[in-house]
Design a protein around this motif. Structure first.
Motif, short mmCIF file in Angstrom:
data_model
loop_
_atom_site.label_atom_id
_atom_site.label_comp_id
_atom_site.label_asym_id
_atom_site.label_seq_id
_atom_site.Cartn_x
_atom_site.Cartn_y
_atom_site.Cartn_z
N UNK A 77 9.51 -15.22 54.05
CA UNK A 77 10.98 -15.11 53.99
C UNK A 77 11.53 -15.83 52.77
N UNK A 78 10.88 -15.59 51.67
CA UNK A 78 11.25 -16.29 50.43
C UNK A 78 11.40 -15.30 49.29
N UNK A 79 12.42 -15.52 48.50
CA UNK A 79 12.64 -14.73 47.29
C UNK A 79 12.48 -15.66 46.10
N UNK A 80 11.82 -15.18 45.08
CA UNK A 80 11.54 -15.97 43.90
C UNK A 80 12.27 -15.41 42.68
N UNK A 81 12.56 -16.28 41.76
CA UNK A 81 13.10 -15.86 40.47
C UNK A 81 12.26 -16.54 39.40
N UNK A 82 11.40 -15.76 38.77
CA UNK A 82 10.59 -16.27 37.67
C UNK A 82 11.41 -16.16 36.39
N UNK A 83 11.62 -17.28 35.75
CA UNK A 83 12.46 -17.32 34.56
C UNK A 83 11.60 -17.72 33.36
N UNK A 84 11.45 -16.83 32.43
CA UNK A 84 10.67 -17.07 31.22
C UNK A 84 11.58 -17.05 30.00
N UNK A 85 11.05 -17.55 28.91
CA UNK A 85 11.78 -17.56 27.63
C UNK A 85 13.19 -18.12 27.82
N UNK A 86 13.26 -19.24 28.47
CA UNK A 86 14.56 -19.82 28.78
C UNK A 86 15.29 -20.28 27.53
N UNK A 87 16.60 -20.15 27.59
CA UNK A 87 17.47 -20.50 26.47
C UNK A 87 18.48 -21.55 26.93
N UNK A 88 19.04 -22.31 26.01
CA UNK A 88 20.05 -23.29 26.41
C UNK A 88 21.22 -22.66 27.18
#
Length: 126
Positions: A77-88
């Motif tokens: 029961x979990x949703x993930x958000x993979x965040x790559x190439x993060x910017x300011x």
């Protein structure tokens, strides 16, 4: 009671990655959507991604398309958000929310959401 718990935020350098988690409990809706939203100081809350859990459809704002990936694990029961190439400019408080009955693309609009979790801070240093 419906509960959403977002976690995984932190401080990361430009170009780095983080994975946010949204643990959901207290409901057994069939066609719900889980959305990720963010709000930076002085700015409006922005819908950045969502997933319709019933059919797996995913949606992304242009600002994160190609860098962020949303996924779900129904067993947890979990949703993930993979965040790559993060910017300011990704720096914000990130929230997850649930829309009880999601229609096509509706879960990316904060006005459609029925329940909200507390946010998790993401800070991207330059």
């Amino acid at each position: 009671d419906v509960q959403l718990q977002a976690s995984g935020g932190g401080l990361v350098q430009t170009g780095g990655s983080l994975r946010l988690s949204c643990a959901a409990s207290g409901f057994t809706f069939d066609d719900y959507g889980i959305g990720w939203f963010r709000q930076a100081p002085g700015k409006e809350r922005e819908g950045i991604s969502c997933i319709s859990v019933g059919d797996g459809s995913t949606y992304y704002a242009d600002s994160v398309q190609g860098r962020f990936t949303i996924s779900s694990d129904s067993a947890k029961n979990t949703v993930y958000l993979q965040m790559n190439s993060l910017k300011p400019e990704d720096t914000a408080v990130y929230y997850c929310a649930v829309e009880v009955i999601a229609t096509t693309g509706s879960c990316i609009y904060y006005s459609n959401m029925d329940y909200w979790g507390k946010g998790t801070q993401v800070t991207v240093s330059s």
